[in-house]
Design a protein around this motif. Structure first.
Motif, PDB file in Angstrom:
ATOM      1  N   THR A   1       0.832  -1.203   0.000  1.00 28.71           N
ATOM      2  CA  THR A   1       0.000   0.000   0.000  1.00 28.71           C
ATOM      3  C   THR A   1       0.866   1.253   0.000  1.00 28.71           C
ATOM      4  O   THR A   1       0.570   2.230  -0.707  1.00 28.71           O
ATOM      5  CB  THR A   1      -0.920   0.009   1.236  1.00 28.71           C
ATOM      6  N   TYR A   2       1.953   1.250   0.768  1.00 31.71           N
ATOM      7  CA  TYR A   2       2.868   2.394   0.792  1.00 31.71           C
ATOM      8  C   TYR A   2       3.466   2.637  -0.583  1.00 31.71           C
ATOM      9  O   TYR A   2       3.570   3.792  -1.029  1.00 31.71           O
ATOM     10  CB  TYR A   2       3.977   2.138   1.809  1.00 31.71           C
TER      11      TYR A   2
ATOM     12  N   GLY B   1       0.274   3.346  -3.117  1.00 33.84           N
ATOM     13  CA  GLY B   1      -0.698   4.351  -2.714  1.00 33.84           C
ATOM     14  C   GLY B   1      -2.070   3.742  -2.470  1.00 33.84           C
ATOM     15  O   GLY B   1      -2.343   2.599  -2.852  1.00 33.84           O
ATOM     16  N   ASP B   2      -2.940   4.525  -1.823  1.00 33.59           N
ATOM     17  CA  ASP B   2      -4.286   4.031  -1.505  1.00 33.59           C
ATOM     18  C   ASP B   2      -5.389   4.941  -2.021  1.00 33.59           C
ATOM     19  O   ASP B   2      -6.559   4.783  -1.656  1.00 33.59           O
ATOM     20  CB  ASP B   2      -4.444   3.834   0.005  1.00 33.59           C
ATOM     21  N   GLY B   3      -5.017   5.914  -2.863  1.00 34.01           N
ATOM     22  CA  GLY B   3      -6.015   6.856  -3.352  1.00 34.01           C
ATOM     23  C   GLY B   3      -6.362   7.936  -2.355  1.00 34.01           C
ATOM     24  O   GLY B   3      -7.225   8.777  -2.624  1.00 34.01           O
ATOM     25  N   GLY B   4      -5.722   7.916  -1.191  1.00 33.85           N
ATOM     26  CA  GLY B   4      -5.972   8.905  -0.151  1.00 33.85           C
ATOM     27  C   GLY B   4      -4.675   9.528   0.317  1.00 33.85           C
ATOM     28  O   GLY B   4      -3.891  10.029  -0.489  1.00 33.85           O
ATOM     29  N   PRO B   5      -4.406   9.475   1.631  1.00 33.14           N
ATOM     30  CA  PRO B   5      -3.195  10.131   2.149  1.00 33.14           C
ATOM     31  C   PRO B   5      -1.899   9.420   1.759  1.00 33.14           C
ATOM     32  O   PRO B   5      -0.826  10.029   1.825  1.00 33.14           O
ATOM     33  CB  PRO B   5      -3.401  10.094   3.669  1.00 33.14           C
ATOM     34  N   ILE B   6      -1.968   8.152   1.381  1.00 31.09           N
ATOM     35  CA  ILE B   6      -0.765   7.417   0.984  1.00 31.09           C
ATOM     36  C   ILE B   6      -0.564   7.600  -0.517  1.00 31.09           C
ATOM     37  O   ILE B   6      -1.340   7.076  -1.328  1.00 31.09           O
ATOM     38  CB  ILE B   6      -0.866   5.919   1.333  1.00 31.09           C
ATOM     39  N   THR B   7       0.446   8.345  -0.892  1.00 32.16           N
ATOM     40  CA  THR B   7       0.674   8.660  -2.295  1.00 32.16           C
ATOM     41  C   THR B   7       1.419   7.527  -2.993  1.00 32.16           C
ATOM     42  O   THR B   7       2.222   6.831  -2.372  1.00 32.16           O
ATOM     43  CB  THR B   7       1.508   9.943  -2.426  1.00 32.16           C
TER      44      THR B   7
ATOM     45  N   ALA C   1      12.985  -0.776   1.007  1.00 34.69           N
ATOM     46  CA  ALA C   1      13.840  -0.799   2.195  1.00 34.69           C
ATOM     47  C   ALA C   1      13.316   0.160   3.268  1.00 34.69           C
ATOM     48  O   ALA C   1      13.337  -0.152   4.458  1.00 34.69           O
ATOM     49  CB  ALA C   1      15.276  -0.445   1.819  1.00 34.69           C
ATOM     50  N   ALA C   2      12.837   1.328   2.845  1.00 31.91           N
ATOM     51  CA  ALA C   2      12.311   2.304   3.806  1.00 31.91           C
ATOM     52  C   ALA C   2      11.089   1.760   4.533  1.00 31.91           C
ATOM     53  O   ALA C   2      10.943   1.927   5.747  1.00 31.91           O
ATOM     54  CB  ALA C   2      11.970   3.605   3.081  1.00 31.91           C
ATOM     55  N   ALA C   3      10.191   1.098   3.802  1.00 34.18           N
ATOM     56  CA  ALA C   3       8.954   0.608   4.404  1.00 34.18           C
ATOM     57  C   ALA C   3       9.185  -0.626   5.260  1.00 34.18           C
ATOM     58  O   ALA C   3       8.555  -0.788   6.304  1.00 34.18           O
ATOM     59  CB  ALA C   3       7.934   0.292   3.306  1.00 34.18           C
ATOM     60  N   ILE C   4      10.098  -1.497   4.836  1.00 32.28           N
ATOM     61  CA  ILE C   4      10.311  -2.753   5.554  1.00 32.28           C
ATOM     62  C   ILE C   4      11.241  -2.575   6.741  1.00 32.28           C
ATOM     63  O   ILE C   4      10.976  -3.048   7.848  1.00 32.28           O
ATOM     64  CB  ILE C   4      10.866  -3.823   4.591  1.00 32.28           C
TER      65      ILE C   4
END
Length: 355
Positions: free
Chosen positions: A41-42, A45-51, A92-95
């Protein structure tokens, strides 16, 4: 506002990562900051606050994330400009929350960049010791249970590449000088990138290739998808560079993307005219660079509106890499395709002047 020209992904998108971390109630592999679902999702994106950070097939990202949750390393393969480095950084940033454990592969990369080196002043005065040892990014990632990134793997000499075999298969890094080893903590894995066009430079050994799951990143499937990618990245770069506001019409971005796609594929968008392809890759990354340079020209030396004259020089420079053969390809495309498009007349004149 930060004074850093290019913040790391985990810093630039810290709010999004924190938001996902608060709402993420799915199972997380050992050592992961987020679940595989939240990592995907990160990235998308999710169509909202997560670009969206990467625009492409969802299944490709899911396979990449799933690979990193196993004991196999991940190899992102593709032509230049398909966002291999960009995707590896965000994974790497997300995990791991840290995208900085990076080995940059070049023809001069030494084995110490993968294994470890020594502080020779301490080595001479104290002899071999842990204090005299200088850990590589891979060793640090193993000890801390994080992801290590290896860029341009096939650019590295073969013997340096093969230093990864024991790391990837046994999940351990021997230190024979000390009679010790570093065992990988849970959460450790490796993301490598390689260029399709570098085949034959330093091909991976079969032993090393077996330890990677290879995911091929495609070029954007459609012109609209590529226009979307270019528009987003140009806007992000403009904010990062603190460029003055410019009127960036989609028309000029679409024109750059059209030229690049037609010359890449060897046929015009309507399929009616075959054209020759130049020696360069004409990647999406290069299209982003051409548009960004055009915006700088428009805001500092023009009226703040992106026009054909602002992008013409950048396009010519991107296409004509070989001053002999590529110039012939470009002139032929200009005279047989661009000149006959009525709404491209200003662009045609600007390219003629730039050439």
């Amino acid at each position: 506002m930060t004074t850093v020209l290019r913040p790391h992904a985990e810093d630039l998108y810290a709010e999004e990562l924190a938001l996902l971390g608060k709402t993420d109630d799915r199972p997380r592999p050992p050592g992961w900051r987020l679940s595989p679902w939240a990592v995907t999702t990160y990235v998308l994106g999710d169509g909202g606050p997560i670009t969206p950070k990467y625009i492409g097939p969802r299944r490709i990202v899911e396979v990449a994330v799933a690979t990193l949750a196993t004991d196999r390393a991940l190899l992102l393969l593709g032509v230049p400009g398909t966002a291999k480095t960009w995707l590896s950084e965000h994974l790497a940033a997300a995990i791991s929350g840290d995208s900085t454990l990076l080995v940059q592969g070049t023809a001069g990369t030494a084995e110490e960049a993968v294994r470890y080196g020594w502080n020779y002043a301490r080595l001479l005065s104290e002899g071999p010791s842990r204090q005299a040892l200088t850990p590589s990014p891979v060793m640090r990632a193993m000890a801390e249970g994080r992801l290590a990134r290896v860029e341009e793997l096939t650019r590295m000499p073969s013997d340096v590449q093969d230093a990864l075999i024991t790391v990837l298969s046994e999940k351990t890094l021997p230190i024979p000088e000390l009679g010790e080893e570093v065992q990988a903590a849970k959460g450790f894995n490796v993301i490598a990138t390689a260029n399709n066009r570098d085949r034959g430079v330093n091909d991976l050994s079969s032993a090393l290739r077996r330890r990677f799951n290879t995911v091929v990143l495609p070029v954007p499937a459609s012109a609209e998808e590529e226009v979307d990618i270019v528009s987003r990245r140009v806007a992000q770069l403009g904010r990062s560079l603190e460029l003055p506001e410019a009127v960036t019409g989609l028309e000029e971005i679409r024109r750059v993307v059209t030229v690049f796609r037609e010359l890449r594929s060897g046929v015009t968008g309507d399929g009616r005219t075959k054209v020759k392809s130049p020696s360069g890759t004409l990647s999406t990354a290069e299209a982003i660079s051409v548009v960004t340079s055009g915006i700088v020209l428009a805001v500092h030396f023009g009226d703040g509106v992106l026009r054909p004259s602002d992008i013409a020089g950048g396009i010519v420079g991107a296409v004509v890499q070989d001053p002999v053969s590529d110039r012939v390809v470009w002139q032929e495309y200009l005279e047989t395709v661009v000149r006959d498009r009525e709404d491209w007349r200003d662009f045609y004149r600007a390219c003629r002047d730039a050439g």
